[in-house]
Design an enzyme around this catalytic site. Structure first.
Site, PDB file in Angstrom:
ATOM      1  N   GLY A  72     -10.708  -6.669   0.990  1.00 11.13           N
ATOM      2  CA  GLY A  72     -11.266  -6.943   2.317  1.00 11.13           C
ATOM      3  C   GLY A  72     -11.631  -8.402   2.484  1.00 11.13           C
ATOM      4  O   GLY A  72     -12.661  -8.730   3.058  1.00 11.13           O
ATOM      5  N   SER A  73     -10.753  -9.301   1.997  1.00 12.90           N
ATOM      6  CA  SER A  73     -11.104 -10.726   1.965  1.00 12.90           C
ATOM      7  C   SER A  73     -10.536 -11.547   3.109  1.00 12.90           C
ATOM      8  O   SER A  73     -10.486 -12.777   3.019  1.00 12.90           O
ATOM      9  CB  SER A  73     -10.665 -11.336   0.633  1.00 12.90           C
ATOM     10  OG  SER A  73     -11.454 -10.817  -0.388  1.00 12.90           O
ATOM     11  N   ASP A 100      -7.035   3.360  -7.633  1.00 16.90           N
ATOM     12  CA  ASP A 100      -8.316   3.349  -6.930  1.00 16.90           C
ATOM     13  C   ASP A 100      -9.000   4.704  -7.094  1.00 16.90           C
ATOM     14  O   ASP A 100      -8.911   5.574  -6.225  1.00 16.90           O
ATOM     15  CB  ASP A 100      -8.107   3.003  -5.447  1.00 16.90           C
ATOM     16  CG  ASP A 100      -9.445   2.886  -4.717  1.00 16.90           C
ATOM     17  OD1 ASP A 100     -10.487   3.161  -5.340  1.00 16.90           O
ATOM     18  OD2 ASP A 100      -9.433   2.527  -3.526  1.00 16.90           O
ATOM     19  N   ASP A 118      -4.784  -9.114   4.037  1.00 16.59           N
ATOM     20  CA  ASP A 118      -3.780  -8.453   4.863  1.00 16.59           C
ATOM     21  C   ASP A 118      -4.062  -8.736   6.344  1.00 16.59           C
ATOM     22  O   ASP A 118      -3.217  -9.257   7.078  1.00 16.59           O
ATOM     23  CB  ASP A 118      -3.822  -6.936   4.587  1.00 16.59           C
ATOM     24  CG  ASP A 118      -2.719  -6.178   5.299  1.00 16.59           C
ATOM     25  OD1 ASP A 118      -1.929  -6.815   6.027  1.00 16.59           O
ATOM     26  OD2 ASP A 118      -2.634  -4.946   5.152  1.00 16.59           O
ATOM     27  N   ASP A 170      -0.975  -1.495  -4.097  1.00 18.89           N
ATOM     28  CA  ASP A 170      -2.346  -1.626  -3.594  1.00 18.89           C
ATOM     29  C   ASP A 170      -2.926  -0.221  -3.383  1.00 18.89           C
ATOM     30  O   ASP A 170      -2.256   0.662  -2.826  1.00 18.89           O
ATOM     31  CB  ASP A 170      -2.267  -2.394  -2.255  1.00 18.89           C
ATOM     32  CG  ASP A 170      -3.619  -2.850  -1.755  1.00 18.89           C
ATOM     33  OD1 ASP A 170      -4.550  -2.960  -2.570  1.00 18.89           O
ATOM     34  OD2 ASP A 170      -3.735  -3.119  -0.538  1.00 18.89           O
ATOM     35  N   SER A 185       0.866  -1.190   0.000  1.00 19.32           N
ATOM     36  CA  SER A 185       0.000   0.000   0.000  1.00 19.32           C
ATOM     37  C   SER A 185       0.901   1.239   0.000  1.00 19.32           C
ATOM     38  O   SER A 185       2.121   1.128   0.157  1.00 19.32           O
ATOM     39  CB  SER A 185      -0.860  -0.009   1.262  1.00 19.32           C
ATOM     40  OG  SER A 185      -0.028   0.150   2.401  1.00 19.32           O
TER      41      SER A 185
HETATM   42  P1  13P Z   1      -8.276  -7.302   4.649  1.00 17.68           P
HETATM   43  O1  13P Z   1      -8.189  -6.140   5.584  1.00 17.68           O
HETATM   44  O2  13P Z   1      -9.596  -7.990   4.727  1.00 17.68           O
HETATM   45  O3  13P Z   1      -7.152  -8.246   4.788  1.00 17.68           O
HETATM   46  O4  13P Z   1      -8.199  -6.702   3.153  1.00 17.68           O
HETATM   47  C1  13P Z   1      -6.971  -6.323   2.578  1.00 17.68           C
HETATM   48  C2  13P Z   1      -7.143  -5.555   1.318  1.00 17.68           C
HETATM   49  O5  13P Z   1      -8.199  -5.505   0.708  1.00 17.68           O
HETATM   50  C3  13P Z   1      -5.950  -4.858   0.814  1.00 17.68           C
HETATM   51  O6  13P Z   1      -6.221  -4.101  -0.318  1.00 17.68           O
HETATM   52  O1  G3H Z   2      -5.837  -1.474   1.898  1.00 14.06           O
HETATM   53  C1  G3H Z   2      -5.694  -2.069   2.949  1.00 14.06           C
HETATM   54  C2  G3H Z   2      -4.522  -2.889   3.246  1.00 14.06           C
HETATM   55  O2  G3H Z   2      -4.827  -3.728   4.326  1.00 14.06           O
HETATM   56  C3  G3H Z   2      -3.295  -2.069   3.512  1.00 14.06           C
HETATM   57  O3  G3H Z   2      -3.426  -1.365   4.680  1.00 14.06           O
HETATM   58  O4  G3H Z   2      -2.885   1.039   4.228  1.00 14.06           O
HETATM   59  O5  G3H Z   2      -2.615   0.005   6.500  1.00 14.06           O
HETATM   60  O6  G3H Z   2      -1.033  -0.561   4.655  1.00 14.06           O
HETATM   61  P1  G3H Z   2      -2.439  -0.146   5.044  1.00 14.06           P
HETATM   62 ZN    ZN Z   3      -8.126  -3.182  -0.451  1.00 12.69          ZN
END
Ligand code: 13P
Ligand code: G3H
Ligand code: ZN
Length: 342
Positions: A227-228, A105, A271, A83, A50
């Protein structure tokens, strides 16, 4: 093997009917855990960072860690993905750093909080596609807005407001046609982080039907589920057993993800489950071995706990066993393919 364009992994997954986990990283141990899991299960893999991760780890460290990963495991095809890029510039800088895939995004404005108008989303995503495809780099877009908020990213939508921002299949089809994205993230009621649902999700809150409808309209579209994380009770229990305070919470059941994979989901973002595994392992060492002060004493169990979660997901998503079958395609070759398609 050098890093591969993510599109190659998704095309192979679509051809053979499986999904590929995309695991977030912030440090060396997380990269090591994913690579060890990929090696053990013979899986192709997507590693993603990210904006927050890039700033925490610093791009140069991250780039060299990824180079080490592909050097150590030449038989594992790896895509490196940005990401939630919040602007074209974030995606361009990732490409400069050697990422082979990026997410624009545009479902949110550049503040990564405010839901964006459709026209804005199309404009920024198309701009990234144009730039990235010339370089053979894959682009993921997002249509609809994910609920919840995690470390500053997300609209913070809940309840009826979140429902109003779920992906509209008709708009999804239009978005894919107008932007030329390789992969499409959809909003079906999930959110980032550990607090997704207060009860095990039903079709009322987790709208798998949206995925089925998009797949019906766009059978060749590679869908992405954000968000999986499944937020397994066992991982939450370990944290709480050793002094943590995580209230009862539910994630996305793995069986629902498997249903999504049958309907065109090819990339699954995870994540939180890894964060839970790492934190539980570290808490356990701190609680049971109060004399421990060598970071390896708790980072090693943390790394092992994450590896276990990643291995389980790789097997459940079906990517296990496919590492050796991925065609070797360079970014240059991929750029030529995009140019031809144009
Ligand atoms: P989680 O928080 O469900 O693991 O989702 C991670 C995610 O979508 C990162 O882009
Ligand atoms: O987009 C969500 C991912 O879990 C990454 O999270 O922005 O805290 O690194 P983060
Ligand atoms: Zn995400």
């Amino acid at each position: 093997m050098a890093l591969v364009p993510m599109r190659i992994l998704l095309d192979h997954a679509a051809e053979h009917g499986y999904g590929v986990g995309a695991f977030n990283v912030n440090n060396m141990e997380q990269i090591q855990a994913i690579m060890a899991a990929a090696d053990k299960t013979a899986s192709p893999v997507i590693i993603q960072a990210s904006r927050g991760a890039r700033s925490y780890a610093q791009d140069n460290y991250l780039r060299h860690l990824m180079l080490a990963a592909v050097e150590l495991y030449p038989h594992v095809p790896v895509a490196m993905h940005q990401d939630h890029g919040s602007s074209p510039d974030v995606c361009f800088s990732a490409i400069e750093q050697g990422f082979t895939s990026c997410m624009m995004d545009g479902s949110l404005l550049e503040d990564a909080k405010t839901p964006a108008p459709y026209s804005y989303n199309v404009e920024v995503t198309r701009k990234v596609v144009e730039h990235a495809h010339k370089r053979g780099v894959t682009v993921e877009g997002e249509i609809g807005t994910l609920g919840g908020i995690e470390d500053g990213h997300g609209a913070g939508l809940t309840g009826a407001e979140a429902m109003a921002h779920l992906t509209d299949p008709e708009q999804a089809a239009q978005f894919v046609a107008e932007t030329g994205v390789d992969a499409l993230a959809v909003a079906i009621g999930t959110s980032h982080g550990a607090y997704k649902f207060k009860h095990k999700p039903t079709g009322e809150v987790l709208k798998m039907s949206i995925i089925a409808e998009i797949h019906r309209r766009l059978p060749n579209c590679h869908m992405v589920m954000h968000g999986s994380s499944s937020v397994p009770k066992e991982l939450v229990d370990i944290i709480n057993q050793y002094g943590g305070q995580i209230p009862e919470t539910y994630g996305v059941p793995v069986e629902e993800i498997q249903e999504g994979i049958k309907n065109g989901v090819r990339k699954i973002n995870v994540d939180t489950d890894n964060r839970l595994a790492i934190t539980g392992a570290i808490r356990k060492v701190f609680a049971t071995k109060p004399g421990e002060f060598d970071p390896r004493g708790y980072m090693k169990p943390a790394r092992e706990a994450m590896q276990k979660v990643v291995e389980e997901r790789m097997i459940a998503f079906g990517q296990a066993g496919h590492a050796g079958q991925i065609p070797k395609v360079s970014l240059e070759e991929m750029a030529r393919r995009y140019a031809k398609l144009k």
